[in-house]
Design a protein around this motif. Structure first.
Motif, PDB file in Angstrom:
ATOM      1  N   PRO A  79     -34.980  24.169  18.646  1.00  0.00           N
ATOM      2  CA  PRO A  79     -33.421  24.178  19.485  1.00  0.00           C
ATOM      3  C   PRO A  79     -33.596  23.256  20.555  1.00  0.00           C
ATOM      4  O   PRO A  79     -32.219  22.440  20.616  1.00  0.00           O
ATOM      5  N   THR A  80     -34.066  24.025  21.325  1.00  0.00           N
ATOM      6  CA  THR A  80     -34.283  22.856  22.830  1.00  0.00           C
ATOM      7  C   THR A  80     -34.723  21.440  22.487  1.00  0.00           C
ATOM      8  O   THR A  80     -34.825  20.613  23.822  1.00  0.00           O
ATOM      9  N   ARG A  81     -35.363  21.600  21.550  1.00  0.00           N
ATOM     10  CA  ARG A  81     -34.961  19.957  21.014  1.00  0.00           C
ATOM     11  C   ARG A  81     -34.713  19.236  20.468  1.00  0.00           C
ATOM     12  O   ARG A  81     -34.736  17.841  19.448  1.00  0.00           O
ATOM     13  N   CYS A  82     -33.420  19.564  19.859  1.00  0.00           N
ATOM     14  CA  CYS A  82     -32.690  18.980  18.754  1.00  0.00           C
ATOM     15  C   CYS A  82     -31.803  17.455  19.319  1.00  0.00           C
ATOM     16  O   CYS A  82     -31.481  16.407  18.475  1.00  0.00           O
ATOM     17  N   LYS A  83     -32.332  17.269  20.607  1.00  0.00           N
ATOM     18  CA  LYS A  83     -31.065  15.893  20.996  1.00  0.00           C
ATOM     19  C   LYS A  83     -32.356  14.762  20.649  1.00  0.00           C
ATOM     20  O   LYS A  83     -31.856  13.735  20.851  1.00  0.00           O
ATOM     21  N   GLY A 115     -39.361  24.055  10.694  1.00  0.00           N
ATOM     22  CA  GLY A 115     -39.073  25.378  12.094  1.00  0.00           C
ATOM     23  C   GLY A 115     -40.401  24.708  12.485  1.00  0.00           C
ATOM     24  O   GLY A 115     -41.465  23.856  12.495  1.00  0.00           O
ATOM     25  N   GLU A 116     -39.898  25.140  14.168  1.00  0.00           N
ATOM     26  CA  GLU A 116     -38.985  26.116  13.981  1.00  0.00           C
ATOM     27  C   GLU A 116     -37.751  25.713  14.589  1.00  0.00           C
ATOM     28  O   GLU A 116     -37.529  24.556  15.603  1.00  0.00           O
ATOM     29  N   CYS A 117     -36.682  26.332  14.119  1.00  0.00           N
ATOM     30  CA  CYS A 117     -35.800  25.826  14.206  1.00  0.00           C
ATOM     31  C   CYS A 117     -34.356  26.959  14.439  1.00  0.00           C
ATOM     32  O   CYS A 117     -34.444  28.098  14.136  1.00  0.00           O
ATOM     33  N   GLY A 118     -32.798  26.651  15.116  1.00  0.00           N
ATOM     34  CA  GLY A 118     -32.204  28.167  15.595  1.00  0.00           C
ATOM     35  C   GLY A 118     -31.634  27.633  16.303  1.00  0.00           C
ATOM     36  O   GLY A 118     -31.065  26.834  16.962  1.00  0.00           O
ATOM     37  N   LYS A 133     -26.570  23.479  17.201  1.00  0.00           N
ATOM     38  CA  LYS A 133     -26.358  24.040  16.377  1.00  0.00           C
ATOM     39  C   LYS A 133     -25.904  23.248  14.621  1.00  0.00           C
ATOM     40  O   LYS A 133     -26.054  23.397  13.932  1.00  0.00           O
ATOM     41  N   LYS A 134     -25.741  22.158  15.312  1.00  0.00           N
ATOM     42  CA  LYS A 134     -25.124  20.833  14.240  1.00  0.00           C
ATOM     43  C   LYS A 134     -27.035  20.589  13.291  1.00  0.00           C
ATOM     44  O   LYS A 134     -27.274  20.313  12.594  1.00  0.00           O
ATOM     45  N   TYR A 135     -27.805  20.485  14.096  1.00  0.00           N
ATOM     46  CA  TYR A 135     -29.296  20.458  13.020  1.00  0.00           C
ATOM     47  C   TYR A 135     -30.128  21.694  13.010  1.00  0.00           C
ATOM     48  O   TYR A 135     -30.432  21.554  12.384  1.00  0.00           O
ATOM     49  N   PHE A 136     -29.186  22.841  13.309  1.00  0.00           N
ATOM     50  CA  PHE A 136     -29.907  24.382  13.178  1.00  0.00           C
ATOM     51  C   PHE A 136     -29.825  24.090  11.395  1.00  0.00           C
ATOM     52  O   PHE A 136     -29.654  24.192  10.470  1.00  0.00           O
ATOM     53  N   VAL A 137     -28.282  23.718  11.163  1.00  0.00           N
ATOM     54  CA  VAL A 137     -27.357  23.665  10.175  1.00  0.00           C
ATOM     55  C   VAL A 137     -28.223  22.598   9.240  1.00  0.00           C
ATOM     56  O   VAL A 137     -28.695  22.603   7.768  1.00  0.00           O
ATOM     57  N   LYS A 138     -28.453  21.299   9.807  1.00  0.00           N
ATOM     58  CA  LYS A 138     -29.016  20.788   9.127  1.00  0.00           C
ATOM     59  C   LYS A 138     -30.563  20.647   8.509  1.00  0.00           C
ATOM     60  O   LYS A 138     -31.217  20.126   7.235  1.00  0.00           O
ATOM     61  N   GLN A 139     -31.141  21.450   9.335  1.00  0.00           N
ATOM     62  CA  GLN A 139     -32.548  22.344   8.555  1.00  0.00           C
ATOM     63  C   GLN A 139     -32.871  22.302   7.266  1.00  0.00           C
ATOM     64  O   GLN A 139     -34.036  23.001   7.102  1.00  0.00           O
ATOM     65  N   PHE A 140     -31.299  23.687   7.260  1.00  0.00           N
ATOM     66  CA  PHE A 140     -31.151  24.353   5.891  1.00  0.00           C
ATOM     67  C   PHE A 140     -31.484  23.369   5.691  1.00  0.00           C
ATOM     68  O   PHE A 140     -32.105  23.774   3.547  1.00  0.00           O
ATOM     69  N   GLU A 159     -24.502  36.238  17.854  1.00  0.00           N
ATOM     70  CA  GLU A 159     -23.058  35.466  16.381  1.00  0.00           C
ATOM     71  C   GLU A 159     -23.264  34.250  16.095  1.00  0.00           C
ATOM     72  O   GLU A 159     -23.589  33.902  14.646  1.00  0.00           O
ATOM     73  N   ASP A 160     -23.935  33.257  16.360  1.00  0.00           N
ATOM     74  CA  ASP A 160     -24.022  31.731  15.893  1.00  0.00           C
ATOM     75  C   ASP A 160     -24.432  31.879  14.953  1.00  0.00           C
ATOM     76  O   ASP A 160     -24.723  31.498  13.967  1.00  0.00           O
ATOM     77  N   PHE A 161     -26.341  32.293  15.593  1.00  0.00           N
ATOM     78  CA  PHE A 161     -27.003  32.348  14.562  1.00  0.00           C
ATOM     79  C   PHE A 161     -26.956  32.943  13.173  1.00  0.00           C
ATOM     80  O   PHE A 161     -27.327  32.305  12.293  1.00  0.00           O
ATOM     81  N   CYS A 162     -26.437  34.364  13.473  1.00  0.00           N
ATOM     82  CA  CYS A 162     -26.468  34.855  12.218  1.00  0.00           C
ATOM     83  C   CYS A 162     -24.933  34.624  11.235  1.00  0.00           C
ATOM     84  O   CYS A 162     -25.327  34.173   9.663  1.00  0.00           O
ATOM     85  N   ASN A 163     -23.936  33.435  11.895  1.00  0.00           N
ATOM     86  CA  ASN A 163     -23.162  32.881  10.591  1.00  0.00           C
ATOM     87  C   ASN A 163     -23.361  31.887  10.284  1.00  0.00           C
ATOM     88  O   ASN A 163     -23.062  31.798   9.311  1.00  0.00           O
ATOM     89  N   ILE A 164     -24.368  31.535  10.960  1.00  0.00           N
ATOM     90  CA  ILE A 164     -25.278  30.034   9.945  1.00  0.00           C
ATOM     91  C   ILE A 164     -25.846  30.649   9.122  1.00  0.00           C
ATOM     92  O   ILE A 164     -25.587  29.658   8.049  1.00  0.00           O
ATOM     93  N   LEU A 165     -26.630  31.624   9.377  1.00  0.00           N
ATOM     94  CA  LEU A 165     -27.909  31.757   8.325  1.00  0.00           C
ATOM     95  C   LEU A 165     -26.587  32.513   7.488  1.00  0.00           C
ATOM     96  O   LEU A 165     -27.352  31.870   6.189  1.00  0.00           O
TER      97      LEU A 165
END
Length: 321
Positions: A79-83, A115-118, A133-140, A159-165
């Motif tokens: 997640p910290t490298r999603c840029k 992963g590692e994603c999140g 969030k954008k690229y967490f979703v993309k990795q699904f 909260e955001d993590f579990c909602n996306i999950l």
């Protein structure tokens, strides 16, 4: 070390410069991955998953995994490298490069997870939450395309993590939320997903509150890891009282290949995580515990081995639901 203990370390950052002997840009000793791995195998570690946190790091993780039959790896973006998706100028091209790399690694029998994603809201200085969030979703989408389980990272973002999950749970078979340091409420949110396991390491065992949260993670839903070279169990940690296995260590400036490097975590020390879990939960039979955790890990990341590895464990008297 007892040869009857079998462990899989699900998170080792072998691409990190510390395993090249470089600390804060300074070369302190020779690269020593072979010595690190030799200690791990002697300690009862059967397999190691080398984590990828960017496209380039995932390529390096695959190259390392190809050097030993007991090494495997992940492909994904932390997640910290999603840029990096947008900084490369063509996010879709970057994503397709991840797909191709994952497929190549699967063909080689080496890539076992996406992963590692999140999400990591502790370190928003590296990447804003909306980009994460954008690229967490993309990795699904990646997990769905290559039919792999997910290796997940959640920090201060339950909260955001579990909602996306929840919105994407149909897109992946199973996964682990690794390096868990959350609250009892966070733990219970994760456990509400029946295909999700929780990975614990030294950072999960720092405080008495951490240990209280750990006691509520069923063994059948847990995996163990080091996340080395970080997340070691320190003498100031609440879990240290349960540690039985120790290795000689030397400062990095006085490196010796037969000793661990002081304050650098490494995969042999997953044995200490196992011991803290056993002590904290009041489990006297550490061998039995290791078999359950081993089975959990095989079930998710090495399902092709379940018939052989897990059946052997079952026959040895382990009752797994």
């Amino acid at each position: 070390m007892s040869s009857t203990i079998r462990m899989i370390d699900i998170a080792v950052n072998l691409t990190d410069n510390m395993f090249k002997g470089i600390y804060n840009g300074r070369q302190c000793h020779v690269a020593d991955i072979p010595a690190v791995l030799a200690r791990a195998w002697s300690a009862g570690v059967d397999r190691i998953i080398v984590t990828g946190g960017s496209l380039e790091e995932s390529k390096e993780a695959l190259a390392i995994a190809e050097t030993d039959g007991r090494l495997f790896c992940t492909v994904g973006v932390h997640p910290t490298r999603c840029k990096e998706f947008e900084e490369c100028g063509d996010p879709e091209k970057h994503f397709q490069a991840l797909v191709l790399l994952a497929k190549e690694g699967i063909q080689k029998g080496k890539v076992v997870a996406v992963g590692e994603c999140g999400l990591d809201y502790d370190r928003l200085q590296f990447c804003p939450s909306e980009t994460q969030k954008k690229y967490f979703v993309k990795q699904f989408e990646l997990a769905e395309a290559v039919k792999l389980p997910m290796f997940l990272h959640m920090r201060a973002a339950a909260e955001d993590f579990c909602n996306i999950l929840a919105r994407n749970k149909h897109r992946f078979s199973a996964g682990v939320s690794h390096s868990f340091t959350g609250s009892a409420e966070d733990r219970d949110k994760l456990l509400s997903f029946d295909n999700l396991f929780i990975g614990v390491n030294g950072c999960s065992l720092k405080t008495t509150d951490n240990l209280d949260v750990l006691r509520g993670i069923p063994i059948e839903r847990m995996m163990i890891e080091t996340d080395s070279p970080y997340c070691g169990i320190k003498n100031t940690h609440a879990g240290i009282k349960f540690v039985k296995s120790v290795w000689p260590s030397k400062k990095k400036e006085k490196y010796e290949p037969d000793s661990t490097v002081k304050d650098r975590n490494e995969p042999c020390l997953v044995r200490q995580v196992l011991e803290v879990v056993a002590g904290c939960k009041g489990i006297g039979d550490v061998e039995h515990l290791s078999k359950t955790l081993y089975h959990n890990t095989c079930r998710v990341f090495f399902p092709h081995d379940l018939d052989t590895a897990a059946d052997a464990l079952l026959e040895s008297g382990l009752n797994i639901q």
